[in-house]
Design a protein around this motif. Structure first.
Motif, short mmCIF file in Angstrom:
data_model
loop_
_atom_site.label_atom_id
_atom_site.label_comp_id
_atom_site.label_asym_id
_atom_site.label_seq_id
_atom_site.Cartn_x
_atom_site.Cartn_y
_atom_site.Cartn_z
N PHE A 1 -2.24 2.97 -19.36
CA PHE A 1 -1.15 3.49 -20.17
C PHE A 1 -1.54 3.92 -21.56
N ASN A 2 -2.80 3.78 -21.92
CA ASN A 2 -3.24 4.27 -23.23
C ASN A 2 -4.19 5.46 -23.14
N ASN A 3 -4.65 5.77 -21.93
CA ASN A 3 -5.68 6.80 -21.77
C ASN A 3 -5.25 7.77 -20.66
N ALA A 4 -4.85 8.97 -21.05
CA ALA A 4 -4.39 9.97 -20.09
C ALA A 4 -5.47 10.30 -19.07
N GLU A 5 -6.73 10.25 -19.48
CA GLU A 5 -7.83 10.54 -18.54
C GLU A 5 -7.93 9.46 -17.47
N ALA A 6 -7.73 8.20 -17.84
CA ALA A 6 -7.75 7.11 -16.85
C ALA A 6 -6.57 7.25 -15.90
N LEU A 7 -5.42 7.59 -16.43
CA LEU A 7 -4.24 7.75 -15.58
C LEU A 7 -4.41 8.93 -14.62
N ALA A 8 -5.10 9.96 -15.06
CA ALA A 8 -5.35 11.12 -14.21
C ALA A 8 -6.24 10.79 -13.01
N LEU A 9 -6.88 9.62 -13.05
CA LEU A 9 -7.73 9.17 -11.95
C LEU A 9 -7.14 7.96 -11.22
N ALA A 10 -5.93 7.59 -11.54
CA ALA A 10 -5.30 6.39 -10.98
C ALA A 10 -5.14 6.48 -9.47
N THR A 11 -5.25 5.34 -8.83
CA THR A 11 -5.02 5.25 -7.40
C THR A 11 -3.51 5.18 -7.14
N PRO A 12 -3.09 5.44 -5.91
CA PRO A 12 -1.66 5.29 -5.59
C PRO A 12 -1.14 3.89 -5.91
N ASP A 13 -1.94 2.86 -5.61
CA ASP A 13 -1.49 1.50 -5.90
C ASP A 13 -1.37 1.25 -7.40
N GLN A 14 -2.24 1.84 -8.20
CA GLN A 14 -2.12 1.70 -9.65
C GLN A 14 -0.85 2.39 -10.16
N LEU A 15 -0.47 3.51 -9.55
CA LEU A 15 0.78 4.17 -9.92
C LEU A 15 1.96 3.25 -9.64
N ALA A 16 1.93 2.59 -8.51
CA ALA A 16 3.00 1.64 -8.16
C ALA A 16 3.01 0.47 -9.15
N GLN A 17 1.84 0.00 -9.54
CA GLN A 17 1.78 -1.09 -10.51
C GLN A 17 2.39 -0.67 -11.84
N ALA B 1 -0.69 15.28 -7.48
CA ALA B 1 -2.09 15.64 -7.24
C ALA B 1 -2.64 14.90 -6.01
N LEU B 2 -2.27 13.65 -5.87
CA LEU B 2 -2.75 12.86 -4.73
C LEU B 2 -2.12 13.30 -3.42
N SER B 3 -0.93 13.88 -3.50
CA SER B 3 -0.23 14.28 -2.27
C SER B 3 -0.57 15.70 -1.84
N MET C 1 0.84 -1.18 0.00
CA MET C 1 0.00 0.00 0.00
C MET C 1 0.89 1.25 0.00
N VAL C 2 0.64 2.13 -0.92
CA VAL C 2 1.41 3.36 -1.08
C VAL C 2 0.98 4.37 -0.03
N THR C 3 1.94 5.01 0.59
CA THR C 3 1.66 5.99 1.65
C THR C 3 1.67 7.42 1.10
N ALA C 4 1.13 8.33 1.89
CA ALA C 4 1.14 9.76 1.54
C ALA C 4 2.57 10.26 1.43
N ASN C 5 3.45 9.77 2.27
CA ASN C 5 4.85 10.17 2.22
C ASN C 5 5.50 9.73 0.92
N GLN C 6 5.21 8.51 0.48
CA GLN C 6 5.75 8.03 -0.80
C GLN C 6 5.26 8.91 -1.95
N LEU C 7 4.01 9.29 -1.92
CA LEU C 7 3.47 10.17 -2.97
C LEU C 7 4.19 11.51 -2.98
N ARG C 8 4.39 12.10 -1.80
CA ARG C 8 5.09 13.39 -1.71
C ARG C 8 6.52 13.28 -2.23
N GLN C 9 7.20 12.21 -1.88
CA GLN C 9 8.58 12.03 -2.31
C GLN C 9 8.68 11.85 -3.82
N LEU C 10 7.77 11.06 -4.40
CA LEU C 10 7.78 10.89 -5.85
C LEU C 10 7.45 12.20 -6.55
#
Length: 134
Positions: free
Chosen positions: A81-97, A131-133, A1-10
């Motif tokens: 990875f094919n739809n910028a709109e879907a990526l703009a709504l991605a969860t932290p875990d999806q970013l890690a994936q 955006a998530l952080s 599970m991705v943390t708020a701190n990981q999001l800020r650092q990235l």
């Protein structure tokens, strides 16, 4: 599970990636040498790109026990990875994936990560982390 701190650092990589001077790297090799031997092509990453990858490896962004090659074939992955709109709504875990997928796949298909940088996918992942952080 991705943390708020990981999001800020990235998200701290955002200014470098958005800079007009940013270059992820380039493909090298593939030439025929005087001896007649061909060199294998390889991605030569910039310091900034290498720093982001090192950060991802050192700070929990690369998921263990995650079947990234199988996940890459899913509709969820293709949408991200094919739809910028879907990526703009991605969860932290999806970013890690996604980061896991691109960084791991690059070990088997040289240049995959470079393509992800050059297409703007890595930038959009970091923008979403920012955006998530916020």
């Amino acid at each position: 599970m991705v943390t708020a701190n990981q999001l800020r650092q990235l998200a701290q990589f955002l200014p470098a990636l958005e800079s007009a001077a940013f270059k992820a790297g380039e493909m090298r090799g593939g030439e025929k040498k005087e001896s007649g031997v061909f060199t294998l092509p390889y991605a030569d990453y910039s310091d900034a790109a290498n720093a982001l990858v090192q950060h991802a490896n050192d700070n929990g962004w690369i998921l263990r026990n995650f079947n990234w090659s199988e996940w890459a074939q899913t509709q969820e992955a293709r949408d991200l990875f094919n739809n910028a709109e879907a990526l703009a709504l991605a969860t932290p875990d999806q970013l890690a994936q996604l980061l896991t997928l691109f960084i791991r796949q690059d070990r088997f298909a040289e240049g995959t990560l470079l393509d992800a940088f050059n297409s703007g996918l890595i930038l959009r992942i970091v923008q979403r982390a920012a955006a998530l952080s916020a």
